[in-house]
Design a protein around this motif. Sequence first.
Motif, short mmCIF file in Angstrom:
data_model
loop_
_atom_site.label_atom_id
_atom_site.label_comp_id
_atom_site.label_asym_id
_atom_site.label_seq_id
_atom_site.Cartn_x
_atom_site.Cartn_y
_atom_site.Cartn_z
N PHE A 1 15.64 56.28 39.69
CA PHE A 1 14.20 56.13 39.88
C PHE A 1 13.38 57.11 39.06
CE2 PHE A 1 15.98 54.19 43.68
CZ PHE A 1 15.19 53.05 43.83
N ALA A 2 14.03 58.05 38.38
CA ALA A 2 13.34 59.03 37.55
C ALA A 2 12.22 59.72 38.32
CB ALA A 2 12.77 58.37 36.30
N ALA A 3 12.57 60.22 39.50
CA ALA A 3 11.58 60.84 40.38
C ALA A 3 12.25 61.93 41.21
CB ALA A 3 10.96 59.79 41.29
N PRO A 4 11.47 62.89 41.71
CA PRO A 4 12.02 63.89 42.63
C PRO A 4 12.58 63.23 43.89
CG PRO A 4 9.85 64.55 41.87
CD PRO A 4 10.04 63.13 41.43
N VAL A 5 13.64 63.80 44.43
CA VAL A 5 14.34 63.21 45.57
C VAL A 5 14.53 64.24 46.67
CG1 VAL A 5 16.50 62.11 46.34
CG2 VAL A 5 15.59 61.61 44.06
N ARG A 6 14.34 63.80 47.92
CA ARG A 6 14.68 64.63 49.08
C ARG A 6 15.63 63.83 49.96
NH1 ARG A 6 10.05 68.31 51.56
NH2 ARG A 6 11.95 68.98 52.60
N VAL A 7 16.72 64.44 50.36
CA VAL A 7 17.71 63.80 51.23
C VAL A 7 17.69 64.48 52.58
CG1 VAL A 7 20.11 63.10 51.46
CG2 VAL A 7 19.11 63.33 49.19
N GLU A 8 17.73 63.67 53.64
CA GLU A 8 17.60 64.23 54.99
C GLU A 8 18.44 63.41 55.96
OE1 GLU A 8 17.43 66.43 57.31
OE2 GLU A 8 15.60 67.20 56.36
N ARG A 9 18.74 64.01 57.08
CA ARG A 9 19.47 63.35 58.16
C ARG A 9 18.65 62.18 58.68
NH1 ARG A 9 22.87 61.41 61.49
NH2 ARG A 9 23.72 62.60 63.25
N GLY A 10 19.29 61.01 58.82
CA GLY A 10 18.56 59.80 59.18
C GLY A 10 17.82 59.88 60.49
N TYR A 11 18.44 60.47 61.53
CA TYR A 11 17.77 60.52 62.83
C TYR A 11 16.53 61.40 62.81
CZ TYR A 11 21.70 58.06 64.92
OH TYR A 11 22.63 57.11 65.24
N ARG A 12 16.54 62.46 62.01
CA ARG A 12 15.33 63.28 61.89
C ARG A 12 14.21 62.48 61.23
NH1 ARG A 12 18.83 67.93 61.39
NH2 ARG A 12 19.18 67.57 59.18
N LEU A 13 14.57 61.69 60.22
CA LEU A 13 13.56 60.88 59.55
C LEU A 13 13.02 59.79 60.48
CD1 LEU A 13 15.06 60.53 55.97
CD2 LEU A 13 13.25 62.07 56.77
N ALA A 14 13.86 59.27 61.36
CA ALA A 14 13.38 58.28 62.33
C ALA A 14 12.29 58.89 63.21
CB ALA A 14 14.54 57.77 63.18
N ALA A 15 12.47 60.17 63.59
CA ALA A 15 11.43 60.86 64.35
C ALA A 15 10.14 60.94 63.56
CB ALA A 15 11.91 62.26 64.73
N LEU A 16 10.25 61.25 62.28
CA LEU A 16 9.07 61.35 61.43
C LEU A 16 8.41 59.98 61.26
CD1 LEU A 16 7.32 63.19 59.73
CD2 LEU A 16 8.89 62.83 57.80
N GLY A 17 9.23 58.93 61.16
CA GLY A 17 8.67 57.57 61.07
C GLY A 17 7.87 57.22 62.31
N GLU A 18 8.43 57.51 63.49
CA GLU A 18 7.71 57.21 64.73
C GLU A 18 6.44 58.04 64.87
OE1 GLU A 18 8.22 54.84 66.80
OE2 GLU A 18 10.26 54.15 66.34
N ALA A 19 6.46 59.26 64.32
CA ALA A 19 5.29 60.12 64.38
C ALA A 19 4.21 59.70 63.41
CB ALA A 19 5.69 61.57 64.10
N THR A 20 4.59 58.92 62.40
CA THR A 20 3.65 58.54 61.36
C THR A 20 3.09 57.14 61.57
OG1 THR A 20 4.89 59.91 59.80
CG2 THR A 20 3.32 58.36 58.86
N TRP A 21 3.99 56.19 61.83
CA TRP A 21 3.55 54.79 61.95
C TRP A 21 4.02 54.12 63.24
CZ3 TRP A 21 5.47 56.05 56.80
CH2 TRP A 21 4.44 56.15 55.86
N GLY A 22 4.69 54.83 64.12
CA GLY A 22 5.31 54.20 65.27
C GLY A 22 4.72 54.60 66.60
N ALA A 23 5.61 54.77 67.60
CA ALA A 23 5.19 54.99 68.98
C ALA A 23 4.39 56.26 69.18
CB ALA A 23 6.42 55.02 69.89
N ALA A 24 4.58 57.26 68.31
CA ALA A 24 3.88 58.54 68.46
C ALA A 24 2.99 58.81 67.27
CB ALA A 24 4.90 59.67 68.64
N ALA A 25 2.40 57.77 66.70
CA ALA A 25 1.58 57.92 65.49
C ALA A 25 0.49 58.96 65.69
CB ALA A 25 0.95 56.58 65.11
N GLY A 26 0.49 59.96 64.81
CA GLY A 26 -0.51 61.00 64.86
C GLY A 26 -0.20 62.15 65.79
N GLU A 27 0.89 62.06 66.55
CA GLU A 27 1.25 63.15 67.47
C GLU A 27 1.93 64.28 66.70
OE1 GLU A 27 0.55 63.46 70.54
OE2 GLU A 27 0.09 61.46 71.31
#
Length: 392
Positions: A186-212
């Motif tokens: 992709f010729a771009a900077p990359v960050r790799v993270e544990r999937g379950y931690r990212l799921a928490a971030l997804g829920e905090a951003t667009w999911g059940a806890a959006a904006g929390e």
Amino acid sequence: MTAPQGSAHAPRKPTSKEMVLRLVSHHGSVTRAQLMDLSGLPRTTVYDAVAALVDSGAITTAQAAGDGRGRGRPVERLSLNPGRAQFLGIEFTRRATRVALANDACQLMGVRGAEEPSTAGWQDRVRTAHRLARTLAGGSLGPGSVKGVGVGIGGPGAVRGVGVGGTGAARPGPEVEVAHLVRERFAAPVRVERGYRLAALGEATWGAAAGEPDLLSVSLSREVGGGLIQAGTLHRGPYATAGELGHVNVERENGRPCHCGGRGCLETVASSQAVLDRYHACGGLASDIADLAVAARNAEEAACRVLAETGRAVGGVLAALANTFAPAVIVIGGALTRTGTALMDPLKRELHELVVPTVRPHLSLRAATLGTTATACGAVALVAGAGVANPA
């Protein structure tokens, strides 16, 4: 504790601009009239959303080829702007690859996934991710159009210190190879993270806890995992092990061996296979979680007993963590939650009884809403800076 019986939190509805972006991303090229039909939104709402997205540069307009009406305003087709910088989130699981796309205004534009054989190598998986990303981007990913890629991979302790562009003290492991292959593709900077931690971030951003800004997330599936966000910051700890809820000890005496090397971890009690194993040991016949859910709804004794034990174990761990970190929200998801009240009612009672009185009134238990897309969405939020403050 807010809603002590744990009623599901209604998911945040997408804005009209988000709906339009996702439809344009999914269909590649559409007219305003088609957007009205696809979205069900009023004409004025669609036209206002399109105007705002065109002004921001997220989408472009072009006169439809062969319009031929000869009079009136020419029909315009709307497409994603291929030259606009974008952020990607990728999740690699044992049997699937998923990709999420957001524009540089941190608006989620869509998620696509594809099944993969469990034997697929990393190069094949990265090629699949690139194909899915191109589809989401309207068929093109021009040079410099990707500003950053977040990647979620599974396995306890699998991700160690790979930062943006590969910075950080990386130890040998699959995350190093994955970061290299994704960066090269992709010729771009990359960050790799544990999937379950990212799921928490997804829920905090667009999911059940959006904006929390303060939440604890737990997933009960093939593995038991979670993530902790405090003051908008996703915690990984100095050894990248923060959020490994599955390896909190719950059976000190006679605990079952865990693949982490310990005994009596929550994962040996609350993972889907562990639950099925205990259920079968009690004489139950259900072959999978879906059948176990049916057995529980039919009040089968073995199913209800095993799920109640599991719920109490999970509730006890969540209560201890809530007392320690005082999150405003606990988000719970994963395949095991499909068993319904047989699991959730004992979990809620245990949580309610064990949380200290000063925390209880402020704690909300919510059902996860992003499902299998949570990790890919969290991965794009990680690099796009969307949703919560300083998600990195």
